[in-house]
Structures are given as C-alpha cells and as structure tokens.
Design a protein around this motif. Sequence first.
Motif, PDB file in Angstrom:
ATOM      1  N   ARG A  75      92.194  76.021 -37.122  1.00  0.00           N
ATOM      2  CA  ARG A  75      92.876  75.578 -38.340  1.00  0.00           C
ATOM      3  C   ARG A  75      93.264  74.090 -38.280  1.00  0.00           C
ATOM      4  N   PRO A  76      92.275  73.220 -38.295  1.00  0.00           N
ATOM      5  CA  PRO A  76      92.556  71.789 -38.191  1.00  0.00           C
ATOM      6  C   PRO A  76      93.167  71.221 -39.465  1.00  0.00           C
ATOM      7  N   GLU A  77      93.933  70.173 -39.298  1.00  0.00           N
ATOM      8  CA  GLU A  77      94.455  69.434 -40.448  1.00  0.00           C
ATOM      9  C   GLU A  77      93.531  68.277 -40.818  1.00  0.00           C
ATOM     10  N   TYR A  78      92.807  67.760 -39.821  1.00  0.00           N
ATOM     11  CA  TYR A  78      91.825  66.708 -40.050  1.00  0.00           C
ATOM     12  C   TYR A  78      90.491  67.147 -39.451  1.00  0.00           C
ATOM     13  N   VAL A  79      89.409  66.847 -40.179  1.00  0.00           N
ATOM     14  CA  VAL A  79      88.059  67.120 -39.676  1.00  0.00           C
ATOM     15  C   VAL A  79      87.224  65.852 -39.806  1.00  0.00           C
ATOM     16  N   ILE A  80      86.543  65.497 -38.721  1.00  0.00           N
ATOM     17  CA  ILE A  80      85.597  64.387 -38.738  1.00  0.00           C
ATOM     18  C   ILE A  80      84.219  64.982 -38.452  1.00  0.00           C
ATOM     19  N   LEU A  81      83.366  64.944 -39.459  1.00  0.00           N
ATOM     20  CA  LEU A  81      82.046  65.577 -39.362  1.00  0.00           C
ATOM     21  C   LEU A  81      81.024  64.535 -38.901  1.00  0.00           C
ATOM     22  N   ALA A  82      80.902  64.422 -37.567  1.00  0.00           N
ATOM     23  CA  ALA A  82      79.974  63.469 -36.956  1.00  0.00           C
ATOM     24  C   ALA A  82      78.758  64.160 -36.366  1.00  0.00           C
ATOM     25  N   ALA A  83      78.686  65.472 -36.492  1.00  0.00           N
ATOM     26  CA  ALA A  83      77.565  66.233 -35.928  1.00  0.00           C
ATOM     27  C   ALA A  83      76.331  66.087 -36.811  1.00  0.00           C
ATOM     28  N   ALA A  84      75.182  65.902 -36.187  1.00  0.00           N
ATOM     29  CA  ALA A  84      73.934  65.771 -36.940  1.00  0.00           C
ATOM     30  C   ALA A  84      72.753  65.852 -35.992  1.00  0.00           C
ATOM     31  N   LYS A  85      71.605  66.217 -36.549  1.00  0.00           N
ATOM     32  CA  LYS A  85      70.348  66.096 -35.815  1.00  0.00           C
ATOM     33  C   LYS A  85      69.811  64.716 -36.146  1.00  0.00           C
ATOM     34  N   VAL A  86      69.654  63.860 -35.129  1.00  0.00           N
ATOM     35  CA  VAL A  86      69.247  62.477 -35.370  1.00  0.00           C
ATOM     36  C   VAL A  86      68.035  62.131 -34.518  1.00  0.00           C
ATOM     37  N   GLY A  87      67.357  61.066 -34.893  1.00  0.00           N
ATOM     38  CA  GLY A  87      66.193  60.607 -34.133  1.00  0.00           C
ATOM     39  C   GLY A  87      65.591  59.373 -34.763  1.00  0.00           C
ATOM     40  N   GLY A  88      64.627  58.783 -34.102  1.00  0.00           N
ATOM     41  CA  GLY A  88      63.965  57.586 -34.588  1.00  0.00           C
ATOM     42  C   GLY A  88      62.800  57.894 -35.498  1.00  0.00           C
ATOM     43  N   ILE A  89      61.961  56.883 -35.739  1.00  0.00           N
ATOM     44  CA  ILE A  89      60.832  57.024 -36.662  1.00  0.00           C
ATOM     45  C   ILE A  89      59.899  58.150 -36.230  1.00  0.00           C
ATOM     46  N   MET A  90      59.574  58.215 -34.928  1.00  0.00           N
ATOM     47  CA  MET A  90      58.635  59.228 -34.454  1.00  0.00           C
ATOM     48  C   MET A  90      59.161  60.630 -34.699  1.00  0.00           C
TER      49      MET A  90
END
Length: 334
Positions: A75-90
């Motif tokens: 039960r957070p009061e603040y959420v920072i959504l920094a999760a992601a699937k990331v990658g370069g051009i390839m």
Amino acid sequence: MTLIPEIATNVASEFVPGPLDKNANVYVAGHRGLVGSAIWRNLKNAGHTSLHGQSSADLDLRNRADVFSYMEKIRPEYVILAAAKVGGIMANSTSPVDFLSDNLRIQVNVMDAALRVGVQRLLFLGSSCIYPKFASQPIAESALLSGYLEPSNEAYAVAKIAGITAVKAVRQQYGLPWISAMPTNLYGKGDNFTPEKSHVLPALISRYHHAKVAGLLEVQNWGTGAPRREFLHADDAAAACLHLLEHYDGESHVNVGTGTDISIRDLAHLIAQIVGYEGSTTWNVDKPDGTPQKLLDTSLLSSLGWRPSVSLQDGVSATYSWFGHNLDRLRITG
C-alpha cells in the motif's frame, strides 16, 4: 468493479506539490534498473525510511494478479514506475513484439494496481523515443504525436506513448496528481553493457574496452556517426524525477535532459580516449543511423528550478570506472 476507492479522489483534490513525506511507503518499480537504482539511492540519501522494490525474479510485473497482490500488501503512498523492457536499435528491431507487449503489460498492471489501492502520487518514466523521427529540434513536449516515429523502435515508443496517455486518463477520470517524465538517453553505473541489448553509450564503452584488452587495431561502429544524441547521467535523471514529484503537477509530460547534444562520432572519440584505446575507428554505413538528431527542449523542467550537475566527460569517466570494477559480474562479450 471499481479500481479506486472513493477516499483517494477526495485526497487528490487537496494535493499541493511539496516535500515528499520521508516516512511514507514508496514503491520503485524497476529499482534494480539503471534509473530505478539511481532513484532508490537518491531516496535513501534523502532520508526516506520505507522503500519497497522487488526484482523481476521475485515479482513479474507482467503478471497482473501478482502485481495487484503485492500492491495490496505494501500500500504505497508514492509510486515511481521506472520498470521497462529496454534495448538498443538491434534489440528493438529484432523483437518488437516483446517490447510492445511487455511494456504495455507492465504499465497497465502497475497503474491499475496503484489505482486499486488509491496511490495519490505516481511518476511514470517514459523515453524521448516517443517523439517523431523528424521533429523540430530541440524537441518540445508539444511535438508528441505530430509525425511518424522512428521505425526501428516504434513498438517501444508506442508503448511509452500509451503510458503517457494512461497517466492523463487517470488525471482526467479520477483527479489524481499523477505525472510523466520523458528522459533523454541515460547512462551510468548499473547500465546494460551487452552488445545485443545495450544502448549506444554503454555499447561503445564495452566495445572499446574489449578492443583495448584484445589489442585490436580497429573498432567498427554502426552507421555514419553523424546522428546527434543527448546524454544524461542516471543520477541526474533520478534527481530530476524527485524534483518533479515535489514541484510539478501538470497535464503535460516533462522532458528531462541536459539541453546539449553530441554526435555519435564525437562520443565514440571521447569514449576511446577515456578507455585508453589507441587504435582506429571505422563506420559501417550499411547499418542504420536511427533518428538524425534527438535533443530535448528542457524549458519546462528548467522553469521548475532544476539543472543537471554531471558533465558528460565526468559521467562517462565514472561509468567506465564502475564498468572496470564490476567486469567479473557483468555478462559481456566482445
């Protein structure tokens, strides 16, 4: 079934930007990633006492039921959504389905779960790739959806645009003061240095380091080297995000960058110097360049009183130092 309890909308109507409560529960989704770990460090250094995060092995954010269960528990009061699937051009070019599907599920699950438990303040982290390939430079927030995207990372960009839209929808429907930040190209300790998945700056660090150690006479890079990119150290990005949480409550997403850029050719030269590689560099012009230039207009962020503090020279030097001290636990091939 409603996603959000009535009390949350009542609290939201009274929201005024200001210092974060250092005793409040804070959930950093993606707290082991490049920017997420920097945000975590920044929060700890600022004295926050109740930080929550789970590795992807412990909590798969693509699993809706598990995300809802976790959010109900903490039960957070603040959420920072920094999760992601990331990658370069390839990576983006070869796995567009993964980049679209994984990121959409992560975003929808975390935001819906946050609504369910009445999270008042959420910051969604996107990417400057949301902007059109040929947007006017520097790119203002208003350039969103004004032209065609860069084809090589279109799937990822569309997912991030959906995240911005989701935040706006929450503001409109529930009156919650959620916000979005769009950082430029990030780098720093904890980055991904694998050739197949890394972005350009860490890829160049890994490539030139390997060439130096192996005694190679030549390094070949993709494209012409002409495209210009803006780079922001992850610690600066983290500081900017926390500044926004304390000072901003607006409809528009906010660009997060330095306001200056560099050609990939000059970046490669800088990295070669820092690494100590003395061989030559060639360019494979048959490989894609990507967007010709991507420089953000950071006027809105600047008007809120924030400026970056880490120079590119210092940031790359510190990143290479971290890379060298952590080679034994990094999975890297030449």
